[in-house]
Design an enzyme around this catalytic site. Structure first.
Site, PDB file in Angstrom:
ATOM      1  N   SER A  41       0.769  -1.245   0.000  1.00 32.68           N
ATOM      2  CA  SER A  41       0.000   0.000   0.000  1.00 32.68           C
ATOM      3  C   SER A  41       0.802   1.298   0.000  1.00 32.68           C
ATOM      4  CB  SER A  41      -0.917   0.026   1.242  1.00 32.68           C
ATOM      5  OG  SER A  41      -0.138  -0.055   2.430  1.00 32.68           O
ATOM      6  N   SER A 142       6.643 -22.369   3.448  1.00 28.19           N
ATOM      7  CA  SER A 142       6.821 -22.313   4.891  1.00 28.19           C
ATOM      8  C   SER A 142       7.061 -23.714   5.430  1.00 28.19           C
ATOM      9  CB  SER A 142       5.576 -21.721   5.559  1.00 28.19           C
ATOM     10  OG  SER A 142       5.650 -21.843   6.971  1.00 28.19           O
ATOM     11  N   TYR A 155      -3.330 -20.642   6.896  1.00 28.76           N
ATOM     12  CA  TYR A 155      -2.019 -20.291   6.334  1.00 28.76           C
ATOM     13  C   TYR A 155      -1.222 -21.549   5.993  1.00 28.76           C
ATOM     14  CZ  TYR A 155       2.743 -18.397   6.132  1.00 28.76           C
ATOM     15  OH  TYR A 155       4.017 -18.073   5.746  1.00 28.76           O
ATOM     16  N   LYS A 159      -0.038 -22.805   2.209  1.00 30.77           N
ATOM     17  CA  LYS A 159       1.358 -23.034   1.845  1.00 30.77           C
ATOM     18  C   LYS A 159       1.558 -24.452   1.312  1.00 30.77           C
ATOM     19  CE  LYS A 159       3.077 -19.012   2.629  1.00 30.77           C
ATOM     20  NZ  LYS A 159       3.612 -18.210   1.510  1.00 30.77           N
TER      21      LYS A 159
END
Length: 249
Positions: A41, A142, A155, A159
């Site tokens: 951003s 990960s 998550y 992964k």
């Protein structure tokens, strides 16, 4: 042949204004690669990072800003990319939350950021790689692919999905001179982990799980990525390489 020379190559690295992505961008520029950096951003953050990576501004002057988890912003990111030879999918999002508290909004954000954006960006860059008969795609996975954290169920699942996608893409594009690999870090001392690792008890518990006995530095992961995108990694595809100090063992 200079195996460390990436001159005349152009890379796009997501989430590259800090942490692992920043370390990767710095190393690729040192190898002569032109690098486009990215932040979720903040344009000023990109400008500052680009100057740190390449003070002369000859190889790292382009940047793209946008949230990979928002479809309209992802479309904007895609539109800004051209002639990308090396794609490093580093950015991700993770929610630490009890499994029973997960909701659809959290799920959608993680799926869009961690999986769908990877698919969309590969779709964007793959035509150029096919035309060039050369390309390198590296995802950042990960250790949670094999040792999931109980508070990061989505998550860890995403992964694991990414590492499977890597195998699929590697099979599809190997004959076209394009390699696809996954680098899976363990616990890395980055801004994302500062709060958790500042808890001495938690940090000590994590260290007990790492045979090497220390946390990784971003540069540890960057070296593996640089190897994979160089000529030294020419014959490696479809692999997950753990950079975790033995945590996955």
């Amino acid at each position: 042949m200079d195996f460390g020379n990436l001159s005349n190559k152009r890379a796009f690295i997501t989430g590259s204004c800090e942490g692992i992505g920043f370390a990767i961008a710095t190393l690729l520029v040192a190898m002569g690669c032109e690098v486009i950096i990215h932040d979720k951003s903040d344009e000023e953050k990109c400008r500052l990072a680009a100057h740190k990576i390449d003070p002369k501004g000859s190889l790292c002057r382009e940047f793209v800003v946008g949230d990979l988890g928002r479809m309209e912003e992802l479309n904007h990111i895609q539109s800004q990319l051209s002639n990308v030879d090396i794609l490093v999918l580093n950015a991700s999002t993770q929610s630490r939350i009890d499994f029973e508290l997960l909701d659809k909004a959290i799920f959608d954000q993680e799926v869009n950021t961690n999986v769908w954006s990877s698919i969309a960006l590969v779709q964007r860059v793959i035509p150029h790689m096919k035309d060039s008969k050369w390309g390198r795609i590296v995802t950042l996975g990960s250790v949670q692919e094999v040792k999931p954290h109980p508070k990061m169920a989505i998550y860890a699942s995403m992964k694991a999905a990414t590492s499977n996608l890597v195998k699929n893409l590697a099979l599809q594009y190997a004959s076209l001179g394009i390699t696809v690999n996954n680098v899976a870090p363990g616990v890395v001392a980055t801004a994302r982990n500062i709060e958790a690792l500042s808890n001495e008890e938690y940090a000590a518990t994590m260290l007990q799980k790492i045979p090497i006995g220390s946390f990784a530095k971003p540069e540890d992961c960057a070296g593996i990525v640089a190897f994979l995108v160089s000529e030294l990694g020419n014959y490696i595809t479809g692999q997950t390489i753990y950079c975790d100090g033995g945590m996955s063992l």
